[in-house]
Design a protein around this motif. Sequence first.
Motif, PDB file in Angstrom:
ATOM      1  N   LEU A 402      42.558  34.471  35.241  1.00 47.92           N
ATOM      2  CA  LEU A 402      43.513  34.338  36.348  1.00 47.92           C
ATOM      3  C   LEU A 402      43.319  33.069  37.159  1.00 47.92           C
ATOM      4  CD1 LEU A 402      43.744  37.984  37.762  1.00 47.92           C
ATOM      5  CD2 LEU A 402      45.361  36.785  36.291  1.00 47.92           C
ATOM      6  N   GLU A 409      51.132  36.488  46.084  1.00 51.23           N
ATOM      7  CA  GLU A 409      51.367  37.095  44.782  1.00 51.23           C
ATOM      8  C   GLU A 409      51.297  38.611  44.872  1.00 51.23           C
ATOM      9  OE1 GLU A 409      49.941  33.591  41.669  1.00 51.23           O
ATOM     10  OE2 GLU A 409      48.868  35.504  41.739  1.00 51.23           O
ATOM     11  N   THR A 411      50.009  41.841  42.584  1.00 48.68           N
ATOM     12  CA  THR A 411      49.232  42.289  41.436  1.00 48.68           C
ATOM     13  C   THR A 411      49.420  43.789  41.264  1.00 48.68           C
ATOM     14  OG1 THR A 411      47.547  40.564  41.628  1.00 48.68           O
ATOM     15  CG2 THR A 411      46.905  42.577  40.502  1.00 48.68           C
ATOM     16  N   ASP A 522      53.165  39.357  39.638  1.00 50.70           N
ATOM     17  CA  ASP A 522      52.652  38.083  39.143  1.00 50.70           C
ATOM     18  C   ASP A 522      51.496  38.314  38.178  1.00 50.70           C
ATOM     19  OD1 ASP A 522      54.124  36.003  40.918  1.00 50.70           O
ATOM     20  OD2 ASP A 522      53.369  37.477  42.345  1.00 50.70           O
ATOM     21  N   ASN A 523      50.728  39.370  38.436  1.00 50.46           N
ATOM     22  CA  ASN A 523      49.593  39.698  37.586  1.00 50.46           C
ATOM     23  C   ASN A 523      49.614  41.189  37.285  1.00 50.46           C
ATOM     24  OD1 ASN A 523      48.385  36.961  38.260  1.00 50.46           O
ATOM     25  ND2 ASN A 523      48.214  37.963  40.242  1.00 50.46           N
ATOM     26  N   VAL A 543      43.731  41.668  31.275  1.00 49.07           N
ATOM     27  CA  VAL A 543      44.764  40.925  31.991  1.00 49.07           C
ATOM     28  C   VAL A 543      45.938  40.789  31.043  1.00 49.07           C
ATOM     29  CG1 VAL A 543      45.369  38.769  33.143  1.00 49.07           C
ATOM     30  CG2 VAL A 543      43.047  39.676  33.347  1.00 49.07           C
ATOM     31  N   LYS A 545      49.215  40.209  32.101  1.00 47.27           N
ATOM     32  CA  LYS A 545      50.231  39.289  32.599  1.00 47.27           C
ATOM     33  C   LYS A 545      49.594  38.358  33.615  1.00 47.27           C
ATOM     34  CE  LYS A 545      54.776  38.957  34.835  1.00 47.27           C
ATOM     35  NZ  LYS A 545      55.912  39.672  35.441  1.00 47.27           N
ATOM     36  N   ASN A 546      49.907  37.094  33.512  1.00 49.70           N
ATOM     37  CA  ASN A 546      49.377  36.079  34.412  1.00 49.70           C
ATOM     38  C   ASN A 546      50.449  35.017  34.586  1.00 49.70           C
ATOM     39  OD1 ASN A 546      48.060  34.026  35.749  1.00 49.70           O
ATOM     40  ND2 ASN A 546      46.622  33.580  34.109  1.00 49.70           N
ATOM     41  N   VAL A 552      45.953  35.336  29.180  1.00 46.14           N
ATOM     42  CA  VAL A 552      45.696  36.773  29.183  1.00 46.14           C
ATOM     43  C   VAL A 552      44.498  37.045  28.289  1.00 46.14           C
ATOM     44  CG1 VAL A 552      48.066  37.467  29.677  1.00 46.14           C
ATOM     45  CG2 VAL A 552      47.359  37.115  27.322  1.00 46.14           C
TER      46      VAL A 552
END
Length: 622
Positions: A402, A409, A411, A522-523, A543, A545-546, A552
Amino acid sequence: MWVLLRGGYPLRILLPLRGEWMGRRGLPRSLAPGPPRRRYRKEALPALEVPVLPVTATEIRQYLRARGIPFQDGHSCLRAPSPFVKALPLKDQNGATASFSLFIDKTTGRFLCMTSLAEGSWEDFQASVEGRGDGAREGVLLSEAPEVEDSEEVRRIWDRAVPLWELPEPEEAQLARVMFGLTRVTDDTLRRFNVRYLRPARSLVFPWLSPGGLGLRGLKLLGAEGQGDGVHYKETTIPRPGVYRNLFGLPLISRRDVEVVLTSRELDSLALNQSTGLPTLALPRGTACLPPALLPYLEQFRRIVLWLGDDLRSWEAAKLFARKLNPKRCSLVRPGDRQPRPLEALNRGLSLSRILRTALPAWHKSIVSFRQLREEVLGELSNVEQAAGIRWNRFPDLNRLLKGHRKGELTVFTGLYSTPCRANRQWEDHIHQTVIDTMQHAVYVYDICHVVIDNLQFMMGHEPLSTDRIAAQDYIVGAFRKFATDNSCHVTLVIHPRKEDDDKELQTASIFGSAKASQEADNVLILQDRKLVTGPGKRYLQVSKNRFDGDVGVFPLEFNKSSLTFSIPPKSKARLKKVKDDNGLATKKPSSGKKGAVPQNSETCLDQAHQPCQPDPSKPSR
C-alpha cells in the motif's frame, strides 16, 4: 491521531504510534533546525465528548434572538455580551469592550469570555443565561488553570532559564545560536518574544502567557542534541497539551492588527516577525492540531496567512486548518525549494516578504488553474514518500504493497475474525444525525485523521437481506466515502463477509452486500484464514485492491495472545509476493526461484509448511 467508532462502546481517542501523521524529513546539511520530534507527557488525551444533539449556528442565533441577546456574526465565532463580566470594568486588559467579549464557536457552541476567561459548552452557556446550575461565577466554567504541580514546575524552569545574551560564556551563547539556527535572529527579537535558554537541558524556553501577558500559563522547551553531522531536536510541553492551549506571541498582538501569519514553530515566528514586521503566532502543537479553543483569539484578523512548513504534510495541514478559520480570509504559502520554512528562508538570505506575496487564497478550492494543478503534481512528485502516506512500523510488507496510510481514502476491511454485535437498533435512518455528526465533531475539535467504523452490519441491524437493505448499505458506504474526501480523513470500514464454503478463500466479491463497497473503496484488505486438518489454520492478510498504485498481494500473520495483536511471524519462510490484478496483469515481477515463492494468482494461499498450495484444477485461473 485516530478515533474508533464501535457499536456498543464509547468513542476512544488513541495517541498515534511513533511517527504517525507527524513524519520527519532528513536533517538538513546545515545546522538550521528541522521539524522536531514532539515528546508529550504520558497522560492520555481527554475522552472525546460528543454532544447528544449537536448544535448548529442557526440554532445558536435563534436562541440568542429569543433571549434578547445582541450578537455580531464573525468568521468562525459569534460575538455577544458576556454574562460573566457584570462586576468587571467595561474595558478588558487589551482594551476590548467587555460587553462583547464572549465568543461562541459556530460549529460546537462552546464559548470563551476574553475578559473573565470563563469557558464552557453550549449547555453551560444556556444554564448560565437561564440561571440554572452553579454558574460560571462560582468558578465552574472558568478556564482550567495548570495543575498545581505543573504550575510549580513551570515557575521553577522559567526562573532557572536566562536570556542568551546573559550567558556567562560568549562561546556558549554562540554555540546555542548555531545549534538552533539563530545566527541571524537578533537579541531584540528574542527579548521582544521573551525567549530564554535553559543551560542544564541545552534547551530554548518559549513562554505561553495569558492574554495581556500578565501571567505565565505554560512553557515549551526545544532541546538540541548532536547526532552525527547534524542536530536532533525534541519538544517538551508543560503542562501537557491536553490541559492547556495557547499561541506563542499572543501578548504582542494589538487590537489594531488585522493581518497575522500563523506558523507551526516558534523559531519561524521569530524569523518572520523580525524580517517582515508582521504579527506572527505559533500554533502550540504545530501541524498536528488547531484546537477550536484558539479560534476566538484569531477572530479579529481579516486576513490570516498559514506558513506551516516546507513539506507536503505541512501543506495538507494548512488546507485543513483554513477550513476552521474560514477559507475566505486565509492564504497559504506553498512549500517549495525557493519557499522553505521561514527560519531557513531567513538564514538563506531570501526575502520573506516576497514569499508571503506568493501565498495562494484558500477559497474556491474547486476552481483550479493549470499553474496550481502543475504545482500540486510537482509537489507530490518531489515528495514521493510523503505523498504515499504514513508508513506502518509493524508491517513492512504492508508498506511494500500500500506504500502508506493516506488521508482522504476509504479502506474496506473484511475477514472472519470479528463477530457482528447483535442489536435491534437500525442506524440507516440516523447516519447523518448520529455517526456522521460524531465524526464531524471529532475532526473539527481534535483534527482526527483516521476513523475506524466497527462495523457496518451493527449499524444496519440483522434483518434478512433485501433490496431495501442493500440500498441502505450503499447509501451508508457512499456517506462514508464522501466524508473521507470532504474532510481529508482516512475512514476504515469493517464489513463482515458473506458465508462462504470452508475450503474457499474470501474474495473481494465476498464482501457483504452489493459491489458498491468495493467500488467506492480505495483499498480492500481481507484477513484470510485457511483451516487445516493437521493443525491450526494459517492466517494472512491480502491486499486485493490498491487504488494508489495498483500493487496487490498477501503476507502471513501470526496472532499474539499476550498482546492480542497480529504481527508477521518472526521466522516465516513465506515472503511477500505481488499477485495479479483483476485484469490478469502482474503488477510487479515476483522474486521467483526462491524457496516459498507464491504463484502469481489472486487465489494464492499458504500451506502449513509455508509452501504454496496447488491450484484447484477445476477452477480456471485468471
